[in-house]
Design an enzyme around this catalytic site. Structure first.
Site, PDB file in Angstrom:
ATOM      1  N   ARG A 120       0.830  -1.217   0.000  1.00  0.00           N
ATOM      2  CA  ARG A 120       0.000   0.000   0.000  1.00  0.00           C
ATOM      3  C   ARG A 120       0.861   1.263   0.000  1.00  0.00           C
ATOM      4  O   ARG A 120       0.646   2.180  -0.788  1.00  0.00           O
ATOM      5  CB  ARG A 120      -0.921   0.005   1.236  1.00  0.00           C
ATOM      6  N   MET A 121       1.881   1.302   0.873  1.00  0.00           N
ATOM      7  CA  MET A 121       2.734   2.498   0.941  1.00  0.00           C
ATOM      8  C   MET A 121       3.658   2.575  -0.275  1.00  0.00           C
ATOM      9  O   MET A 121       3.860   3.651  -0.825  1.00  0.00           O
ATOM     10  CB  MET A 121       3.569   2.479   2.229  1.00  0.00           C
TER      11      MET A 121
ATOM     12  N   ASP B 183      10.345  -5.992  -4.325  1.00  0.00           N
ATOM     13  CA  ASP B 183       9.322  -6.654  -3.504  1.00  0.00           C
ATOM     14  C   ASP B 183       9.682  -8.135  -3.491  1.00  0.00           C
ATOM     15  O   ASP B 183      10.790  -8.500  -3.899  1.00  0.00           O
ATOM     16  CB  ASP B 183       7.901  -6.372  -4.046  1.00  0.00           C
TER      17      ASP B 183
ATOM     18  N   THR C  77       7.149  -0.230  10.554  1.00  0.00           N
ATOM     19  CA  THR C  77       6.947  -0.154  12.007  1.00  0.00           C
ATOM     20  C   THR C  77       6.849  -1.565  12.594  1.00  0.00           C
ATOM     21  O   THR C  77       6.761  -2.548  11.851  1.00  0.00           O
ATOM     22  CB  THR C  77       5.672   0.626  12.355  1.00  0.00           C
TER      23      THR C  77
ATOM     24  N   ALA D 299      11.454   6.825  10.925  1.00  0.00           N
ATOM     25  CA  ALA D 299      10.348   7.492  11.619  1.00  0.00           C
ATOM     26  C   ALA D 299       9.139   6.581  11.615  1.00  0.00           C
ATOM     27  O   ALA D 299       8.837   5.953  10.594  1.00  0.00           O
ATOM     28  CB  ALA D 299      10.007   8.815  10.932  1.00  0.00           C
TER      29      ALA D 299
ATOM     30  N   ASN E 126       6.296   7.704  11.786  1.00  0.00           N
ATOM     31  CA  ASN E 126       5.279   8.425  11.017  1.00  0.00           C
ATOM     32  C   ASN E 126       5.947   9.553  10.234  1.00  0.00           C
ATOM     33  O   ASN E 126       6.637  10.386  10.819  1.00  0.00           O
ATOM     34  CB  ASN E 126       4.208   8.992  11.950  1.00  0.00           C
TER      35      ASN E 126
ATOM     36  N   HIS F 180      -6.770   2.177  12.858  1.00  0.00           N
ATOM     37  CA  HIS F 180      -6.188   1.870  11.540  1.00  0.00           C
ATOM     38  C   HIS F 180      -7.050   0.855  10.794  1.00  0.00           C
ATOM     39  O   HIS F 180      -7.871   0.169  11.404  1.00  0.00           O
ATOM     40  CB  HIS F 180      -4.764   1.316  11.679  1.00  0.00           C
ATOM     41  N   HIS F 181      -6.778   0.726   9.508  1.00  0.00           N
ATOM     42  CA  HIS F 181      -7.445  -0.218   8.620  1.00  0.00           C
ATOM     43  C   HIS F 181      -7.289  -1.665   9.093  1.00  0.00           C
ATOM     44  O   HIS F 181      -6.374  -1.999   9.846  1.00  0.00           O
ATOM     45  CB  HIS F 181      -6.885  -0.084   7.192  1.00  0.00           C
TER      46      HIS F 181
ATOM     47  N   LYS G  60      -3.794  -3.769   8.943  1.00  0.00           N
ATOM     48  CA  LYS G  60      -2.575  -3.422   9.697  1.00  0.00           C
ATOM     49  C   LYS G  60      -2.166  -4.589  10.599  1.00  0.00           C
ATOM     50  O   LYS G  60      -2.987  -5.139  11.333  1.00  0.00           O
ATOM     51  CB  LYS G  60      -2.787  -2.155  10.536  1.00  0.00           C
TER      52      LYS G  60
ATOM     53  N   THR H  43       3.335   4.842  15.611  1.00  0.00           N
ATOM     54  CA  THR H  43       3.081   6.264  15.910  1.00  0.00           C
ATOM     55  C   THR H  43       2.578   6.436  17.337  1.00  0.00           C
ATOM     56  O   THR H  43       2.998   7.351  18.052  1.00  0.00           O
ATOM     57  CB  THR H  43       2.023   6.826  14.927  1.00  0.00           C
TER      58      THR H  43
HETATM   59  P1  NAD Z   1       1.800  -3.854   2.875  1.00  0.00           P
HETATM   60  O1  NAD Z   1       1.653  -5.179   3.527  1.00  0.00           O
HETATM   61  O2  NAD Z   1       0.714  -3.342   1.980  1.00  0.00           O
HETATM   62  O3  NAD Z   1       3.184  -3.785   2.042  1.00  0.00           O
HETATM   63  C1  NAD Z   1       4.390  -4.402   2.428  1.00  0.00           C
HETATM   64  C2  NAD Z   1       5.098  -4.887   1.173  1.00  0.00           C
HETATM   65  O4  NAD Z   1       6.416  -5.344   1.528  1.00  0.00           O
HETATM   66  C3  NAD Z   1       4.384  -6.057   0.486  1.00  0.00           C
HETATM   67  O5  NAD Z   1       4.150  -5.778  -0.895  1.00  0.00           O
HETATM   68  C4  NAD Z   1       5.348  -7.209   0.666  1.00  0.00           C
HETATM   69  O6  NAD Z   1       5.297  -8.186  -0.379  1.00  0.00           O
HETATM   70  C5  NAD Z   1       6.685  -6.450   0.693  1.00  0.00           C
HETATM   71  N1  NAD Z   1       7.816  -7.273   1.149  1.00  0.00           N
HETATM   72  C6  NAD Z   1       7.806  -8.396   1.916  1.00  0.00           C
HETATM   73  N2  NAD Z   1       9.050  -8.893   2.048  1.00  0.00           N
HETATM   74  C7  NAD Z   1       9.864  -8.084   1.333  1.00  0.00           C
HETATM   75  C8  NAD Z   1      11.263  -8.083   1.071  1.00  0.00           C
HETATM   76  N3  NAD Z   1      12.094  -9.018   1.578  1.00  0.00           N
HETATM   77  N4  NAD Z   1      11.784  -7.075   0.314  1.00  0.00           N
HETATM   78  C9  NAD Z   1      10.973  -6.126  -0.194  1.00  0.00           C
HETATM   79  N5  NAD Z   1       9.638  -6.093  -0.002  1.00  0.00           N
HETATM   80  C10 NAD Z   1       9.090  -7.061   0.758  1.00  0.00           C
HETATM   81  O7  NAD Z   1       2.033  -2.823   4.071  1.00  0.00           O
HETATM   82  P2  NAD Z   1       1.889  -1.221   4.064  1.00  0.00           P
HETATM   83  O8  NAD Z   1       0.521  -0.836   4.525  1.00  0.00           O
HETATM   84  O9  NAD Z   1       2.429  -0.657   2.796  1.00  0.00           O
HETATM   85  O10 NAD Z   1       2.890  -0.852   5.281  1.00  0.00           O
HETATM   86  C11 NAD Z   1       4.239  -1.272   5.260  1.00  0.00           C
HETATM   87  C12 NAD Z   1       4.906  -0.852   6.581  1.00  0.00           C
HETATM   88  O11 NAD Z   1       4.936   0.575   6.678  1.00  0.00           O
HETATM   89  C13 NAD Z   1       4.160  -1.339   7.838  1.00  0.00           C
HETATM   90  O12 NAD Z   1       5.121  -1.669   8.829  1.00  0.00           O
HETATM   91  C14 NAD Z   1       3.354  -0.115   8.263  1.00  0.00           C
HETATM   92  O13 NAD Z   1       3.027  -0.105   9.636  1.00  0.00           O
HETATM   93  C15 NAD Z   1       4.336   0.982   7.910  1.00  0.00           C
HETATM   94  N6  NAD Z   1       3.775   2.318   7.710  1.00  0.00           N
HETATM   95  C16 NAD Z   1       4.551   3.354   8.168  1.00  0.00           C
HETATM   96  C17 NAD Z   1       4.147   4.653   7.949  1.00  0.00           C
HETATM   97  C18 NAD Z   1       5.070   5.766   8.378  1.00  0.00           C
HETATM   98  O14 NAD Z   1       4.750   6.956   8.142  1.00  0.00           O
HETATM   99  N7  NAD Z   1       6.227   5.454   8.972  1.00  0.00           N
HETATM  100  C19 NAD Z   1       2.934   4.924   7.284  1.00  0.00           C
HETATM  101  C20 NAD Z   1       2.174   3.833   6.838  1.00  0.00           C
HETATM  102  C21 NAD Z   1       2.606   2.532   7.040  1.00  0.00           C
END
Ligand code: NAD
Length: 246
Positions: free
Chosen positions: A12-13, A34, A79, A101, A103, A134-135, A138, A145
């Site tokens: 997603r991110m 990925d 996170t 960070a 967040n 959160h959704h 998660k 955060t």
């Molecule tokens: P997500 O599950 O949608 O995406 C994670 C991706 O990482 C997946 O596509 C997965 O296949 C991939 N992945 C798995 N193993 C991998 C590897 N070895 N190498 C590369 N990619 C790999 O999750 P998301 O909602 O995008 O969130 C990802 C992380 O970011 C979570 O820990 C979330 O809590 C965090 N997050 C942080 C912030 C922030 O501002 N710091 C904001 C949103 C989400």
């Protein structure tokens, strides 16, 4: 022009960052990593200045080893790290520049700044709790955060976070102490991220709430951090450093 690689590009991110970066003429997406397209292959074939990582704690730790080997900087938004994983991150930061960070939203970073001052002022008379939503997808709870917010809040009060935090409450004889900090996690639907900090006294209540409407707020902060990191020395930097808060 900065050459960026995305770790977790299909998540997603990751998708939100790719979309936003494609509208920024100062950024070129050079590498998408990925599970089907691993970092070790990408890093030997592509020239990347900074990777941006939003994956999982396990993936981040695995990929950090490769980034250190190749001396490439990284912005980490993942996170849910445990204490051991955080140590690995700290030791990698002695060799490469890292912005980490929980967040990347500028709004949340402003919230962190004001929370410290409010907490210090209200410490003697107010109880504090944090509610985060959160959704449904998660994985980690409470959110990174909420944990950072709690640490900042209790630090400002001069009390230890580990000794005073509770995650949810239940039971018949469970009255809170003044220094206790409750963190409560709500999960459901498509909520991108909401954090409410509550300060309550016997005669009033102050609530401060941040709501993320879309992932673009985190994506924009992460891209800003990548640009800032470009010419930095090895070290562990925060979004507060990127924003140059005093
Ligand atoms: P997500 O599950 O949608 O995406 C994670 C991706 O990482 C997946 O596509 C997965 O296949 C991939 N992945 C798995 N193993 C991998 C590897 N070895 N190498 C590369 N990619 C790999 O999750 P998301 O909602 O995008 O969130 C990802 C992380 O970011 C979570 O820990 C979330 O809590 C965090 N997050 C942080 C912030 C922030 O501002 N710091 C904001 C949103 C989400």
């Amino acid at each position: 022009m900065i050459r960026v690689g995305i770790l977790g590009s299909e998540g997603r991110m990751g998708r939100a960052i790719v979309e936003l970066a494609s509208t920024d003429s100062d950024v070129r997406i050079e590498s998408l990593v990925d599970v089907k397209n691993l970092l070790r292959t990408e890093i030997t074939n592509k020239k990347v200045d900074v990777f941006i990582d939003f994956s999982s704690p396990k993936a981040t730790v695995e990929n950090l080893r490769i980034l250190v080997e190749h001396n490439v900087s990284v912005v980490i938004g993942t996170t849910g790290f445990n204490a051991e994983e955080l140590k690995i991150l700290e030791s990698a930061a002695q060799k490469i520049p890292i912005v980490f960070a929980s967040n990347f939203s500028v709004g949340v970073n402003v919230l962190w700044k004001v929370i410290a001052s409010i907490s210090k002022t209200l410490a003697a008379d107010y109880d504090a709790d944090i509610v985060e939503s959160h959704h449904r997808h998660k994985k980690d709870a409470p959110s990174g955060t909420a944990v950072t917010t709690g640490q900042i809040l209790l630090d400002a009060k001069g009390v230890n976070y580990e000794d005073n935090v509770v995650f949810g409450r239940s039971g018949r004889n469970n009255m809170r102490s003044r220094d206790e900090l409750g963190i409560l996690a709500v999960r459901g639907g498509g909520v991108v991220g909401e954090h409410t900090v509550i300060f309550a006294s016997d005669c009033d209540k102050l609530e401060i709430k941040h709501t993320a409407f879309s992932r673009e707020t985190f994506a924009a902060g992460a891209i800003r951090a990548a640009k800032w990191l470009l010419k930095k020395q090895p070290g562990l930097y925060s979004m507060q450093d990127v924003l140059e808060f005093q």
